[in-house]
Design a protein around this motif. Sequence first.
Motif, PDB file in Angstrom:
ATOM      1  N   VAL A   1      28.899  45.536  38.503  1.00  0.00           N
ATOM      2  CA  VAL A   1      29.493  44.544  37.397  1.00  0.00           C
ATOM      3  C   VAL A   1      28.318  44.382  36.441  1.00  0.00           C
ATOM      4  O   VAL A   1      28.766  43.858  35.100  1.00  0.00           O
ATOM      5  CB  VAL A   1      30.135  43.323  37.729  1.00  0.00           C
TER       6      VAL A   1
ATOM      7  N   PHE B   1      29.541  45.410  32.849  1.00  0.00           N
ATOM      8  CA  PHE B   1      30.924  44.905  32.590  1.00  0.00           C
ATOM      9  C   PHE B   1      30.921  43.458  31.315  1.00  0.00           C
ATOM     10  O   PHE B   1      30.176  42.650  31.666  1.00  0.00           O
ATOM     11  CB  PHE B   1      31.802  44.286  33.565  1.00  0.00           C
ATOM     12  N   ASP B   2      31.535  43.684  30.488  1.00  0.00           N
ATOM     13  CA  ASP B   2      31.335  42.489  29.315  1.00  0.00           C
ATOM     14  C   ASP B   2      32.568  41.749  29.656  1.00  0.00           C
ATOM     15  O   ASP B   2      33.831  42.052  29.351  1.00  0.00           O
ATOM     16  CB  ASP B   2      31.699  43.304  27.988  1.00  0.00           C
TER      17      ASP B   2
ATOM     18  N   ARG C   1      39.468  46.920  37.489  1.00  0.00           N
ATOM     19  CA  ARG C   1      39.423  48.303  37.006  1.00  0.00           C
ATOM     20  C   ARG C   1      38.117  48.817  36.624  1.00  0.00           C
ATOM     21  O   ARG C   1      37.894  50.128  36.852  1.00  0.00           O
ATOM     22  CB  ARG C   1      40.376  48.242  35.716  1.00  0.00           C
ATOM     23  N   HIS C   2      37.361  47.938  36.207  1.00  0.00           N
ATOM     24  CA  HIS C   2      36.028  48.207  35.806  1.00  0.00           C
ATOM     25  C   HIS C   2      35.147  48.819  37.214  1.00  0.00           C
ATOM     26  O   HIS C   2      34.642  49.981  37.217  1.00  0.00           O
ATOM     27  CB  HIS C   2      35.208  47.083  35.210  1.00  0.00           C
ATOM     28  N   LEU C   3      35.331  47.983  38.368  1.00  0.00           N
ATOM     29  CA  LEU C   3      34.706  48.412  39.717  1.00  0.00           C
ATOM     30  C   LEU C   3      35.344  49.685  39.986  1.00  0.00           C
ATOM     31  O   LEU C   3      34.601  50.604  40.644  1.00  0.00           O
ATOM     32  CB  LEU C   3      34.977  47.199  40.575  1.00  0.00           C
ATOM     33  N   GLU C   4      36.916  50.015  39.653  1.00  0.00           N
ATOM     34  CA  GLU C   4      37.123  51.341  40.095  1.00  0.00           C
ATOM     35  C   GLU C   4      36.389  52.412  39.388  1.00  0.00           C
ATOM     36  O   GLU C   4      36.002  53.418  39.807  1.00  0.00           O
ATOM     37  CB  GLU C   4      38.545  51.537  39.867  1.00  0.00           C
ATOM     38  N   ASP C   5      36.224  52.124  37.977  1.00  0.00           N
ATOM     39  CA  ASP C   5      35.701  53.051  37.086  1.00  0.00           C
ATOM     40  C   ASP C   5      34.322  53.703  37.361  1.00  0.00           C
ATOM     41  O   ASP C   5      33.934  54.724  37.176  1.00  0.00           O
ATOM     42  CB  ASP C   5      35.908  52.718  35.732  1.00  0.00           C
ATOM     43  N   VAL C   6      33.613  52.618  37.936  1.00  0.00           N
ATOM     44  CA  VAL C   6      32.128  52.797  38.312  1.00  0.00           C
ATOM     45  C   VAL C   6      32.065  53.176  39.605  1.00  0.00           C
ATOM     46  O   VAL C   6      30.829  53.509  40.192  1.00  0.00           O
ATOM     47  CB  VAL C   6      31.366  51.559  38.045  1.00  0.00           C
TER      48      VAL C   6
ATOM     49  N   ALA D   1      40.892  43.527  34.555  1.00  0.00           N
ATOM     50  CA  ALA D   1      40.076  44.143  33.945  1.00  0.00           C
ATOM     51  C   ALA D   1      38.623  44.461  34.692  1.00  0.00           C
ATOM     52  O   ALA D   1      38.252  45.548  34.599  1.00  0.00           O
ATOM     53  CB  ALA D   1      39.803  43.689  32.593  1.00  0.00           C
ATOM     54  N   LEU D   2      38.278  43.289  35.366  1.00  0.00           N
ATOM     55  CA  LEU D   2      37.215  43.718  36.174  1.00  0.00           C
ATOM     56  C   LEU D   2      37.391  44.282  37.423  1.00  0.00           C
ATOM     57  O   LEU D   2      36.466  45.269  37.656  1.00  0.00           O
ATOM     58  CB  LEU D   2      36.955  42.278  36.832  1.00  0.00           C
TER      59      LEU D   2
END
Length: 260
Positions: A98, A101-102, A38-43, A35-36
Amino acid sequence: MEVPLLGGTANRGRVHRVGDTVRRPLRPTSSATHALLRHLEDVGFDGAPRVLGVDDAGREVLSYVPGHAVTAPAPAWGLTDHALRSVGRLLRRFHDAVAAFDPAPYHWSHPAPAPFDGRGIAHNDPNLDNVVFRAGEAVALIDFDLAGPGSPVWDVAAAARLWAPLRDPVDTDDSRRGRELERTRILVDSYGLDDAGREAFLPALRDSHVWMQEIVRDGAARGVPGFAAYWTPEAAARQERAMAWFDRNAAAIEEALRAP
């Protein structure tokens, strides 16, 4: 063809490159790590691997990050002040990426202890072999197995401990020896650590040292091969020397962070 990748401790001998991918063992906390990532990819953060799935052998599949990590014996280019500054800049970009990110919905392996567990996500292991360089510049972090809730200064202190390196100089046998405080200042300045972070740096340094020591000691006791091979009586003695060095030089470390 599977090519073993060097470096690492917990997964030593179990990480392989296959073409442009990396295959690594899944862990109970892999869903949190994915999840972390994927968040980095999304941002749009380009300094971390991408999650590609799970292979037929039940291993996670990540994108391969081209470049070179500073694995033993450390190459001279990896110990320069230029390389150190780029590590500070990379770590700052990661923490900025990050910030939104939650981590609450996920289970993490080793969250930072209070009072360093309240805000943000820490990589938790910014060791020399977990930073990828290209043309002498740090461009990516790898091995997010220990990532979890943690404040930015927690990571900065850990990076200083490993990269400056902040430890008894008797245990440093390269060009960094005797420059521990100077290189710490270089790192925190390149990161842009604020005044509150500099005030919290020394407690974070001591706590992160003990925290990582306990992770390794526990892994060795449980028979994790990489940890068991590392945690020798001499390794334990080095850790004790480092803690004693922190205490003897606490005022000098704090002064180095305040210097103009």
